[in-house]
Design a protein around this motif. Structure first.
Motif, PDB file in Angstrom:
ATOM      1  N   VAL A   5      -7.049  89.175  11.934  1.00 60.82           N
ATOM      2  CA  VAL A   5      -7.124  90.476  12.593  1.00 60.82           C
ATOM      3  C   VAL A   5      -7.612  90.255  14.015  1.00 60.82           C
ATOM      4  O   VAL A   5      -8.438  89.377  14.274  1.00 60.82           O
ATOM      5  CB  VAL A   5      -8.032  91.490  11.852  1.00 60.82           C
ATOM      6  N   SER A   7      -7.758  92.453  18.163  1.00 58.94           N
ATOM      7  CA  SER A   7      -7.478  93.640  18.967  1.00 58.94           C
ATOM      8  C   SER A   7      -7.971  93.414  20.382  1.00 58.94           C
ATOM      9  O   SER A   7      -8.733  92.493  20.650  1.00 58.94           O
ATOM     10  CB  SER A   7      -8.193  94.873  18.386  1.00 58.94           C
ATOM     11  N   TYR A  12      -9.934  98.278  19.249  1.00 58.35           N
ATOM     12  CA  TYR A  12     -11.133  97.793  18.556  1.00 58.35           C
ATOM     13  C   TYR A  12     -11.555  98.685  17.390  1.00 58.35           C
ATOM     14  O   TYR A  12     -11.829  98.192  16.295  1.00 58.35           O
ATOM     15  CB  TYR A  12     -12.292  97.634  19.545  1.00 58.35           C
ATOM     16  N   LYS A  15      -9.208  98.369  14.500  1.00 59.29           N
ATOM     17  CA  LYS A  15      -9.366  97.046  13.886  1.00 59.29           C
ATOM     18  C   LYS A  15     -10.551  97.043  12.931  1.00 59.29           C
ATOM     19  O   LYS A  15     -10.471  96.500  11.826  1.00 59.29           O
ATOM     20  CB  LYS A  15      -9.551  95.959  14.942  1.00 59.29           C
ATOM     21  N   GLU A  16     -11.635  97.673  13.327  1.00 59.74           N
ATOM     22  CA  GLU A  16     -12.817  97.730  12.467  1.00 59.74           C
ATOM     23  C   GLU A  16     -12.529  98.513  11.189  1.00 59.74           C
ATOM     24  O   GLU A  16     -12.983  98.130  10.103  1.00 59.74           O
ATOM     25  CB  GLU A  16     -13.993  98.324  13.236  1.00 59.74           C
ATOM     26  N   LYS A  19     -10.481  96.194   8.966  1.00 65.74           N
ATOM     27  CA  LYS A  19     -11.334  95.175   8.335  1.00 65.74           C
ATOM     28  C   LYS A  19     -12.026  95.750   7.100  1.00 65.74           C
ATOM     29  O   LYS A  19     -12.055  95.110   6.042  1.00 65.74           O
ATOM     30  CB  LYS A  19     -12.369  94.652   9.333  1.00 65.74           C
ATOM     31  N   ASP A  31     -11.572  87.526  11.756  1.00 69.79           N
ATOM     32  CA  ASP A  31     -11.571  88.365  12.950  1.00 69.79           C
ATOM     33  C   ASP A  31     -11.559  87.478  14.185  1.00 69.79           C
ATOM     34  O   ASP A  31     -12.504  86.740  14.442  1.00 69.79           O
ATOM     35  CB  ASP A  31     -12.810  89.267  12.931  1.00 69.79           C
ATOM     36  N   ILE A  63      -2.627  92.991  14.433  1.00 66.75           N
ATOM     37  CA  ILE A  63      -3.153  93.011  15.798  1.00 66.75           C
ATOM     38  C   ILE A  63      -3.017  94.432  16.339  1.00 66.75           C
ATOM     39  O   ILE A  63      -1.963  95.046  16.229  1.00 66.75           O
ATOM     40  CB  ILE A  63      -2.408  92.014  16.703  1.00 66.75           C
ATOM     41  N   VAL A  64      -4.092  94.922  16.948  1.00 63.45           N
ATOM     42  CA  VAL A  64      -4.142  96.311  17.387  1.00 63.45           C
ATOM     43  C   VAL A  64      -4.463  96.391  18.875  1.00 63.45           C
ATOM     44  O   VAL A  64      -5.356  95.701  19.360  1.00 63.45           O
ATOM     45  CB  VAL A  64      -5.215  97.101  16.592  1.00 63.45           C
ATOM     46  N   THR A 105       1.736  94.913  14.130  1.00 64.99           N
ATOM     47  CA  THR A 105       0.964  95.448  15.246  1.00 64.99           C
ATOM     48  C   THR A 105       0.892  96.962  15.112  1.00 64.99           C
ATOM     49  O   THR A 105       1.817  97.610  14.630  1.00 64.99           O
ATOM     50  CB  THR A 105       1.532  95.040  16.624  1.00 64.99           C
ATOM     51  N   GLU A 108      -3.790 102.077  18.202  1.00 62.24           N
ATOM     52  CA  GLU A 108      -4.900 102.976  17.871  1.00 62.24           C
ATOM     53  C   GLU A 108      -4.697 104.365  18.443  1.00 62.24           C
ATOM     54  O   GLU A 108      -5.128 105.352  17.859  1.00 62.24           O
ATOM     55  CB  GLU A 108      -6.220 102.392  18.389  1.00 62.24           C
TER      56      GLU A 108
END
Length: 148
Positions: A5, A7, A12, A15-16, A19, A31, A63-64, A105, A108
């Motif tokens: 993962v 970003s 971000y 991504k959190e 996770k 990460d 991937i973000v 991908t 956000e």
């Protein structure tokens, strides 16, 4: 299964969330950053995560960034990567079945947390169909080899 993962700052927060969702699904992840909201350059993080897939350290990468587009472009520069920017479950399913995508991908600023979780689950659970699709993946590899 192990998932990379990564970003930039624009991805971000999502991504959190991802996770946490991977933890709920008992899926191992690594990460690769970034680790906060301070402005960073997305190609660096896309490259590191994508390379982990090519090297075999991870099976897939997620991937973000803000839209998912920049990190998809960057990741697709890595030989052997088939990154797909998905904003719906149908695309996530189809890109695994038909394109054997190994990087997802997300944007956000485009996809909310609930939908992102559904897309991630669909992407990770869907298998490549092979058959006529393998022929097309082989053609993509031929094109890739011509330019690298």
């Amino acid at each position: 299964m192990k998932v990379a993962v990564a970003s930039d700052h624009g991805g971000y927060n999502l991504k959190e969330v991802i996770k946490g969702y991977l933890e709920e699904l008992n899926i191992e992840y690594q990460d690769f950053g970034c680790h906060g909201l301070e402005s960073v350059d997305y190609p660096k993080y896309a490259k590191i995560a994508a390379e982990s897939v090519v090297k075999g350290d991870c099976d897939f990468a997620i991937i973000v960034c803000g839209t998912g587009v920049g990190v998809a472009i960057a990741a697709n520069k890595i030989k052997g990567i088939r990154a797909a920017n998905c904003h719906d479950c149908f695309s996530a399913k189809a890109t695994r079945e038909h394109n054997d995508a190994n990087v997802l991908t997300l944007g956000e600023r485009v996809v909310g947390p609930g939908l992102a979780k559904m897309i991630v689950k669909t992407f990770l659970e869907t298998k490549f169909e092979g058959g006529r699709h393998q022929r097309r993946i082989d053609q993509i590899k031929e094109i890739e080899d011509m330019w690298r």
